[in-house]
Structure formats: C-alpha cells, structure tokens
Scaffold this motif. Structure first.
Motif, PDB file in Angstrom:
ATOM      1  N   VAL A   1       0.750  -1.066   0.055  1.00  0.00           N
ATOM      2  CA  VAL A   1       0.126   0.143  -0.110  1.00  0.00           C
ATOM      3  C   VAL A   1       0.824   1.212  -0.010  1.00  0.00           C
ATOM      4  O   VAL A   1       1.744   1.462   0.828  1.00  0.00           O
ATOM      5  CB  VAL A   1      -0.834  -0.010   1.347  1.00  0.00           C
ATOM      6  CG1 VAL A   1      -1.731   1.390   1.356  1.00  0.00           C
ATOM      7  CG2 VAL A   1      -1.862  -1.109   1.246  1.00  0.00           C
TER       8      VAL A   1
ATOM      9  N   GLN B   1       2.704  -3.030  10.060  1.00  0.00           N
ATOM     10  CA  GLN B   1       1.849  -3.507   9.192  1.00  0.00           C
ATOM     11  C   GLN B   1       0.580  -3.586   9.351  1.00  0.00           C
ATOM     12  O   GLN B   1      -0.052  -3.217  10.452  1.00  0.00           O
ATOM     13  CB  GLN B   1       2.316  -5.175   9.426  1.00  0.00           C
ATOM     14  CG  GLN B   1       1.689  -6.049   8.307  1.00  0.00           C
ATOM     15  CD  GLN B   1       2.242  -7.510   8.383  1.00  0.00           C
ATOM     16  OE1 GLN B   1       2.195  -7.912   9.692  1.00  0.00           O
ATOM     17  NE2 GLN B   1       2.321  -8.189   7.531  1.00  0.00           N
ATOM     18  N   ILE B   2      -0.303  -3.697   8.187  1.00  0.00           N
ATOM     19  CA  ILE B   2      -1.817  -3.485   8.204  1.00  0.00           C
ATOM     20  C   ILE B   2      -2.577  -4.580   7.844  1.00  0.00           C
ATOM     21  O   ILE B   2      -1.945  -5.512   7.244  1.00  0.00           O
ATOM     22  CB  ILE B   2      -2.118  -2.044   7.551  1.00  0.00           C
ATOM     23  CG1 ILE B   2      -1.711  -2.076   5.855  1.00  0.00           C
ATOM     24  CG2 ILE B   2      -1.428  -0.881   8.037  1.00  0.00           C
ATOM     25  CD1 ILE B   2      -2.339  -1.138   5.194  1.00  0.00           C
ATOM     26  N   ASP B   3      -3.750  -4.357   7.902  1.00  0.00           N
ATOM     27  CA  ASP B   3      -4.659  -5.407   7.087  1.00  0.00           C
ATOM     28  C   ASP B   3      -5.584  -4.783   6.494  1.00  0.00           C
ATOM     29  O   ASP B   3      -5.840  -3.375   6.611  1.00  0.00           O
ATOM     30  CB  ASP B   3      -5.366  -6.504   7.995  1.00  0.00           C
ATOM     31  CG  ASP B   3      -5.918  -5.785   9.425  1.00  0.00           C
ATOM     32  OD1 ASP B   3      -6.977  -4.946   8.750  1.00  0.00           O
ATOM     33  OD2 ASP B   3      -6.046  -6.142  10.351  1.00  0.00           O
ATOM     34  N   LYS B   4      -6.536  -5.398   5.635  1.00  0.00           N
ATOM     35  CA  LYS B   4      -7.442  -4.807   4.759  1.00  0.00           C
ATOM     36  C   LYS B   4      -8.479  -4.105   5.391  1.00  0.00           C
ATOM     37  O   LYS B   4      -8.945  -2.989   4.940  1.00  0.00           O
ATOM     38  CB  LYS B   4      -8.072  -5.801   3.533  1.00  0.00           C
ATOM     39  CG  LYS B   4      -6.853  -6.517   2.528  1.00  0.00           C
ATOM     40  CD  LYS B   4      -7.822  -7.306   1.495  1.00  0.00           C
ATOM     41  CE  LYS B   4      -8.192  -8.417   2.285  1.00  0.00           C
ATOM     42  NZ  LYS B   4      -8.787  -9.677   1.137  1.00  0.00           N
TER      43      LYS B   4
ATOM     44  N   LEU C   1      -8.153  -0.243   5.877  1.00  0.00           N
ATOM     45  CA  LEU C   1      -8.218   0.564   4.937  1.00  0.00           C
ATOM     46  C   LEU C   1      -9.519   0.814   4.584  1.00  0.00           C
ATOM     47  O   LEU C   1      -9.765   2.064   3.908  1.00  0.00           O
ATOM     48  CB  LEU C   1      -7.408  -0.125   3.684  1.00  0.00           C
ATOM     49  CG  LEU C   1      -6.085  -0.513   3.726  1.00  0.00           C
ATOM     50  CD1 LEU C   1      -5.678  -1.417   2.436  1.00  0.00           C
ATOM     51  CD2 LEU C   1      -5.022   0.714   3.799  1.00  0.00           C
TER      52      LEU C   1
ATOM     53  N   ASP D   1     -11.701  -6.015   2.180  1.00  0.00           N
ATOM     54  CA  ASP D   1     -12.238  -6.985   3.145  1.00  0.00           C
ATOM     55  C   ASP D   1     -13.941  -6.840   3.314  1.00  0.00           C
ATOM     56  O   ASP D   1     -14.318  -5.526   3.505  1.00  0.00           O
ATOM     57  CB  ASP D   1     -11.468  -6.493   4.532  1.00  0.00           C
ATOM     58  CG  ASP D   1     -12.101  -7.338   5.681  1.00  0.00           C
ATOM     59  OD1 ASP D   1     -13.076  -7.144   6.172  1.00  0.00           O
ATOM     60  OD2 ASP D   1     -11.599  -8.410   6.018  1.00  0.00           O
TER      61      ASP D   1
ATOM     62  N   TYR E   1      -4.998   5.953  -0.746  1.00  0.00           N
ATOM     63  CA  TYR E   1      -3.887   4.820  -0.619  1.00  0.00           C
ATOM     64  C   TYR E   1      -4.052   4.386  -2.160  1.00  0.00           C
ATOM     65  O   TYR E   1      -5.033   4.524  -2.774  1.00  0.00           O
ATOM     66  CB  TYR E   1      -4.135   4.105   0.326  1.00  0.00           C
ATOM     67  CG  TYR E   1      -5.261   3.261   0.332  1.00  0.00           C
ATOM     68  CD1 TYR E   1      -5.185   1.870  -0.428  1.00  0.00           C
ATOM     69  CD2 TYR E   1      -6.736   3.487   0.598  1.00  0.00           C
ATOM     70  CE1 TYR E   1      -6.478   0.915  -0.450  1.00  0.00           C
ATOM     71  CE2 TYR E   1      -7.711   2.772   0.636  1.00  0.00           C
ATOM     72  CZ  TYR E   1      -7.486   1.350  -0.126  1.00  0.00           C
ATOM     73  OH  TYR E   1      -8.532   0.595  -0.137  1.00  0.00           O
TER      74      TYR E   1
ATOM     75  N   TRP F   1      -2.728   0.504  -4.120  1.00  0.00           N
ATOM     76  CA  TRP F   1      -1.939  -0.596  -4.418  1.00  0.00           C
ATOM     77  C   TRP F   1      -1.022  -0.810  -5.222  1.00  0.00           C
ATOM     78  O   TRP F   1      -1.255   0.036  -6.516  1.00  0.00           O
ATOM     79  CB  TRP F   1      -3.180  -1.819  -4.588  1.00  0.00           C
ATOM     80  CG  TRP F   1      -3.977  -2.019  -3.343  1.00  0.00           C
ATOM     81  CD1 TRP F   1      -5.303  -1.726  -3.317  1.00  0.00           C
ATOM     82  CD2 TRP F   1      -3.597  -2.959  -2.101  1.00  0.00           C
ATOM     83  NE1 TRP F   1      -5.629  -2.324  -1.966  1.00  0.00           N
ATOM     84  CE2 TRP F   1      -4.705  -2.949  -1.370  1.00  0.00           C
ATOM     85  CE3 TRP F   1      -2.381  -3.441  -1.620  1.00  0.00           C
ATOM     86  CZ2 TRP F   1      -4.774  -3.484  -0.125  1.00  0.00           C
ATOM     87  CZ3 TRP F   1      -2.387  -4.129  -0.381  1.00  0.00           C
ATOM     88  CH2 TRP F   1      -3.557  -3.966   0.394  1.00  0.00           C
TER      89      TRP F   1
ATOM     90  N   GLU G   1       3.401  -2.757   4.020  1.00  0.00           N
ATOM     91  CA  GLU G   1       2.828  -4.263   3.884  1.00  0.00           C
ATOM     92  C   GLU G   1       1.390  -4.724   4.660  1.00  0.00           C
ATOM     93  O   GLU G   1       1.133  -4.257   5.538  1.00  0.00           O
ATOM     94  CB  GLU G   1       3.975  -5.296   4.478  1.00  0.00           C
ATOM     95  CG  GLU G   1       5.151  -5.116   3.880  1.00  0.00           C
ATOM     96  CD  GLU G   1       6.306  -6.184   4.374  1.00  0.00           C
ATOM     97  OE1 GLU G   1       6.025  -7.001   5.153  1.00  0.00           O
ATOM     98  OE2 GLU G   1       7.450  -6.290   3.902  1.00  0.00           O
ATOM     99  N   CYS G   2       0.782  -5.388   3.840  1.00  0.00           N
ATOM    100  CA  CYS G   2      -0.633  -5.856   4.450  1.00  0.00           C
ATOM    101  C   CYS G   2      -0.702  -7.266   4.571  1.00  0.00           C
ATOM    102  O   CYS G   2      -0.360  -8.010   3.653  1.00  0.00           O
ATOM    103  CB  CYS G   2      -1.644  -5.396   3.271  1.00  0.00           C
ATOM    104  SG  CYS G   2      -3.296  -5.831   3.801  1.00  0.00           S
TER     105      CYS G   2
ATOM    106  N   ALA H   1      -2.791  -9.261   2.280  1.00  0.00           N
ATOM    107  CA  ALA H   1      -3.215  -8.586   0.723  1.00  0.00           C
ATOM    108  C   ALA H   1      -3.471  -9.864  -0.211  1.00  0.00           C
ATOM    109  O   ALA H   1      -3.789  -9.330  -1.594  1.00  0.00           O
ATOM    110  CB  ALA H   1      -1.633  -8.152   0.264  1.00  0.00           C
TER     111      ALA H   1
END
Length: 302
Positions: free
Chosen positions: A176, A189-192, A195, A213, A244, A246, A264-265, A268
């Motif tokens: 991202v 670090q993130i997750d969907k 977002l 998500d 953002y 991708w 980083e996701c 992803a």
C-alpha cells in the motif's frame, strides 16, 4: 525457417556455447536448443558439431551462417531506415503498467546514456490485455504483462499461442502506497480492514489487485477514485492524506521523492508476476536489453 532461428544460430556461432548464447538472447537454453534443432531439420544438414568444449560450425554450417549473417545485417539495416533509427540513437518502444519501479528503470536507462547518444522513448501505459494487444499489433516493440500467479499457466499458454515470447523476471506481493501524513503511515503492518475508511485510487477501469475486506465493507461504504496518469496519482497521494494505492514495491528513492511510504498488508492475497513480452523471433536491441538490465537492478534494490 525464421529470423529468430537465424539469430539463434549466428549467436551460438559467435559465442561458441549454447549457454552463453541463451544468456545473450535472454531466452532459456531448452528453447534455444529447440530453435537450433528445428533449423537443422529445415536445412537438412547439421549446422554445428557439438563437442565437449562447445559448438563448432560444420563446413556446410559455416556456409549457411555466412549467408544468415548477411540476411540479418540487411534486415537490421532495413529496420533502422524504416524506424528512422540510427546506431547512436537509443530507441525504446514499451507498453507497460503504470508502475513506479518501471519508471525508475526508465530514468536509470536514460541517465546512463552517453551524452553523444540520441534518445527516443515511446512509453505507453496500459493494463495487461492492452499491453498484449499493442505488442501483437507492433504498436510497441516490447511490453510488461502482469497477472496473478494463480493464473500463470493459463496466461503463459495464451501468450505462447498468440506467438509471444516471455521472460519471467519478478514475482511480488502488492503493498500500500500512502502519504507520510496518512493516519496509517506509522503502522508496522496493516490488514485490509484497516483501509476501509480511506479512499482507494484505481487505474482507469482496472480492478483493484487486492479485493477489499468484505466484513469491513458492511461497516464502511467503499470509496474509490478512478484516474489515468501516474502524475495524477502522485499528486493525490501527496496532497490528500486519506488516499492510498495498491502497488508493486517501489525503490526507496521513489518514496522519498514523492513523500510516500509503502506498507505491507498481512492479508493482501496472492502473488503477482511481471513478464517482459515480445513477438517470437524478435531480437531485442542493445537499448532494450539495457532497459531490461535496469529493471533487474531496480528490483534488486527493493
């Protein structure tokens, strides 16, 4: 018999080795061996004597290679006249996705030119289907095709059926890209789901390479901006910190220049692959080979 087979034979004769010739032609050794075998079958005689130390032209093979060299020289001369090119002009006709690491490779390629060399780059930004169409129609000499790894066998089979050669050079997972001022910019670090409140920038009518998500989508309406043009993307990311994008990973200098971070996701999804494509039988010029080398060097820096 075709031009690709002639170039294979002449290159093997010049280097004396299938291994070195395959490297010089940016192709696999099995494909080179197949091309030579088909050429010898068409000619009806052996062009090379294979020894423990390499490959040496037979007497008939040497006569054939002399004629092949003359044919290739004439074709190169005709091509240069038709395209308005000269040996001191770096010419590159490329169709590729709108991607930061490719832009870096193009910049490195231009910066590496001798001051006495001319330069003509025709860069067409497009999605994979359009890249393939433009290479097949010769609107672009080479292209970069991108596809999910799970579709690799199908895509590569279709490329081969359409008469395209490919070089697989990078497999990656999307990251991202956001402004340094984005609320998530300092996350490790993130997750969907994280977002969901923010605005995703999409390229034209291309679908998002990472699907949102669904559980988060129930809570947050999806927000997207569709745009054409990398410059517009950068402007939005820099000036609107709630957006953002991708993207494949990009070099550190690209991030610093545009005031961005890449995150980083964890969920992803699967990997993608980028492949250099061109019509079978097409011999890349030294300028195109230099661009490909710069692509690989940029990837090594990531």
């Amino acid at each position: 018999m075709n031009i690709h087979q002639l170039r294979c034979a002449v290159t093997v004769a010049r280097l004396g080795s299938q291994t070195r010739a395959a490297e010089a032609l940016y192709m696999s050794q099995p494909n080179l061996s197949k091309a030579l075998k088909e050429l010898e079958q068409t000619c009806g005689f052996r062009i090379f004597a294979r020894t423990g130390t390499g490959m040496t032209p037979t007497q008939k093979g040497e006569e054939f290679l002399n004629r092949a060299r003359a044919v290739l020289e004439q074709l190169d001369a005709i091509d240069a006249i038709y395209q308005g090119r000269s040996k001191t002009t770096a010419y590159l006709s490329l169709a590729a996705p709108n991607t930061g690491y490719i832009a870096c490779a193009l910049a490195d390629c231009a910066a590496a030119l001798d001051a006495r060399d001319g330069l003509e780059m025709n860069i067409q930004q497009a999605g994979t289907a359009e890249v393939i169409r433009r290479v097949l129609s010769r609107e672009a000499d080479i292209g970069v095709a991108r596809y999910p790894m799970e579709q690799q066998n199908r895509v590569l089979g279709e490329l081969a059926e359409q008469g395209l050669h490919y070089i697989l050079y990078w497999t990656f997972k999307h990251v991202v890209l956001t402004s340094r001022r984005h609320p998530l910019a300092r996350e490790k670090q993130i997750d969907k789901a994280m977002l969901a409140p923010y605005i995703e920038i999409l390229q034209g009518d291309m679908p998002s390479p990472v699907q949102p998500d669904l559980s988060a989508a129930v809570m947050e309406p999806r927000r997207i901006i569709r745009m054409d043009g990398r410059g517009s993307y950068m402007e939005l990311l820099e000036r609107a910190p709630n957006t953002y994008l991708w993207s494949p990973p990009v070099p550190k200098e690209f991030l610093e220049r545009h005031g961005l971070v890449q995150l980083e996701c964890g969920d992803a999804g699967g990997s993608y692959q980028d492949a250099l494509i061109f019509i079978k039988g097409y011999a890349m010029s030294r300028w195109e080979q230099a661009f490909y080398d710069h692509l690989r060097r940029v990837i090594e820096r990531l």
